[in-house]
Design a protein around this motif. Structure first.
Motif, mmCIF file in Angstrom:
data_model
loop_
_atom_site.group_PDB
_atom_site.id
_atom_site.type_symbol
_atom_site.label_atom_id
_atom_site.label_comp_id
_atom_site.label_asym_id
_atom_site.label_seq_id
_atom_site.Cartn_x
_atom_site.Cartn_y
_atom_site.Cartn_z
ATOM 1 N N PRO A 66 0.822 -1.215 0.000
ATOM 2 C CA PRO A 66 0.000 0.000 0.000
ATOM 3 C C PRO A 66 0.858 1.269 0.000
ATOM 4 N N ALA A 67 0.316 2.313 -0.575
ATOM 5 C CA ALA A 67 1.015 3.594 -0.606
ATOM 6 C C ALA A 67 1.106 4.196 0.788
ATOM 7 N N THR A 68 0.108 3.926 1.633
ATOM 8 C CA THR A 68 0.077 4.494 2.982
ATOM 9 C C THR A 68 -0.026 3.370 4.005
ATOM 10 N N ILE A 69 0.969 3.304 4.889
ATOM 11 C CA ILE A 69 0.958 2.336 5.986
ATOM 12 C C ILE A 69 1.262 3.096 7.271
ATOM 13 N N SER A 70 0.361 2.988 8.238
ATOM 14 C CA SER A 70 0.574 3.606 9.544
ATOM 15 C C SER A 70 0.853 2.496 10.553
ATOM 16 N N SER A 71 1.916 2.645 11.310
ATOM 17 C CA SER A 71 2.262 1.655 12.323
ATOM 18 C C SER A 71 1.773 2.142 13.681
ATOM 19 N N VAL A 72 1.082 1.249 14.379
ATOM 20 C CA VAL A 72 0.550 1.544 15.705
ATOM 21 C C VAL A 72 1.163 0.537 16.673
ATOM 22 N N GLN A 73 1.556 0.988 17.834
ATOM 23 C CA GLN A 73 2.307 0.160 18.769
ATOM 24 C C GLN A 73 1.529 -1.039 19.296
ATOM 25 N N ARG A 74 0.315 -0.843 19.705
ATOM 26 C CA ARG A 74 -0.455 -1.895 20.378
ATOM 27 C C ARG A 74 -1.668 -2.317 19.557
ATOM 28 N N THR A 75 -2.059 -3.568 19.724
ATOM 29 C CA THR A 75 -3.205 -4.115 18.993
ATOM 30 C C THR A 75 -4.463 -3.319 19.290
ATOM 31 N N TYR A 76 -4.715 -3.031 20.555
ATOM 32 C CA TYR A 76 -5.913 -2.273 20.935
ATOM 33 C C TYR A 76 -5.957 -0.935 20.209
ATOM 34 N N MET A 77 -4.828 -0.250 20.140
ATOM 35 C CA MET A 77 -4.777 1.050 19.459
ATOM 36 C C MET A 77 -5.007 0.892 17.960
ATOM 37 N N ALA A 78 -4.489 -0.170 17.373
ATOM 38 C CA ALA A 78 -4.690 -0.421 15.938
ATOM 39 C C ALA A 78 -6.172 -0.673 15.648
ATOM 40 N N ILE A 79 -6.833 -1.416 16.517
ATOM 41 C CA ILE A 79 -8.269 -1.672 16.343
ATOM 42 C C ILE A 79 -9.041 -0.367 16.423
ATOM 43 N N ARG A 80 -8.699 0.478 17.386
ATOM 44 C CA ARG A 80 -9.381 1.774 17.519
ATOM 45 C C ARG A 80 -9.123 2.657 16.301
ATOM 46 N N ALA A 81 -7.919 2.618 15.753
ATOM 47 C CA ALA A 81 -7.606 3.396 14.550
ATOM 48 C C ALA A 81 -8.432 2.908 13.361
ATOM 49 N N ALA A 82 -8.618 1.595 13.241
ATOM 50 C CA ALA A 82 -9.445 1.050 12.162
ATOM 51 C C ALA A 82 -10.901 1.474 12.334
ATOM 52 N N ILE A 83 -11.402 1.429 13.555
ATOM 53 C CA ILE A 83 -12.772 1.875 13.832
ATOM 54 C C ILE A 83 -12.938 3.341 13.444
ATOM 55 N N ALA A 84 -11.919 4.144 13.697
ATOM 56 C CA ALA A 84 -11.966 5.577 13.373
ATOM 57 C C ALA A 84 -11.864 5.841 11.870
ATOM 58 N N GLY A 85 -11.601 4.797 11.076
ATOM 59 C CA GLY A 85 -11.554 4.968 9.627
ATOM 60 C C GLY A 85 -10.195 5.341 9.079
ATOM 61 N N LEU A 86 -9.141 5.144 9.867
ATOM 62 C CA LEU A 86 -7.804 5.541 9.424
ATOM 63 C C LEU A 86 -7.178 4.562 8.441
ATOM 64 N N GLY A 87 -7.763 3.367 8.297
ATOM 65 C CA GLY A 87 -7.230 2.410 7.341
ATOM 66 C C GLY A 87 -7.765 1.021 7.596
ATOM 67 N N ALA A 88 -7.383 0.108 6.713
ATOM 68 C CA ALA A 88 -7.727 -1.308 6.870
ATOM 69 C C ALA A 88 -6.724 -1.939 7.825
#
Length: 166
Positions: A66-88
């Protein structure tokens, strides 16, 4: 445990095999799914705590990076970022069952993949014999996730490929 060795006398009760799914917020793709054609244009979130998941997913699906990849430290935070619409997000399905049921996350790809890991309950059989709560807990957690059975007496590796696929 991925990180902690278990004492050799501990027993294991397998709870569930880990299956990876690709999810996003309902608005991420406006109802479309991710395919090899459009995967390079969809922003993705990766979990730094599970660096093995996303590269393997890309390799096995043969999706472009992907052209855009955001790395998030913790699984919980990654799930919240996905819920917020920041990416798949490619994530173990067992961790997002409630989010899918409630509609906060939706599958954005029909692809699912076994990770080769499993969730298991490790216990000291000597203590479990004198503490019925351990057996009750093992049966309850197995039922919650969808498997039945009592606490088994099998030894411990957690990767199926290391213990003959059990």
């Amino acid at each position: 445990s991925r990180d902690l060795p278990m004492p050799p006398h501990f027993r294991r009760r397998d709870i569930v095999e880990e299956t990876l799914v690709c999810v996003g917020s309902p608005n991420l793709l406006s109802g479309r799914t991710i395919t090899r054609r459009n995967a390079g244009h969809v922003p993705f979130i990766v979990m730094a705590s599970r660096p093995d998941i996303f590269p393997r997913w890309l390799s096995e699906t043969r999706w472009p990076t992907p052209a855009t990849i955001s790395s998030v430290q913790r699984t919980y935070m990654a799930i919240r970022a996905a819920i917020a619409g920041l990416g798949a997000l490619v994530v173990p399905e067992v961790l997002i069952v409630e989010e899918i049921r409630s509609g906060l996350l939706v599958p954005v790809s029909p692809v699912t993949m076994a990770s080769g890991w499993r969730y298991a309950l490790f216990f000291d059989p000597d203590r479990a014999r004198y503490n019925p709560a351990m057996t009750i807990f093992g049966e309850w957690i197995g039922g919650e996730i969808g498997q039945e059975g009592s606490v088994p007496s099998s030894p411990s590796p957690t990767r199926p490929d290391e213990d003959g696929g059990r």
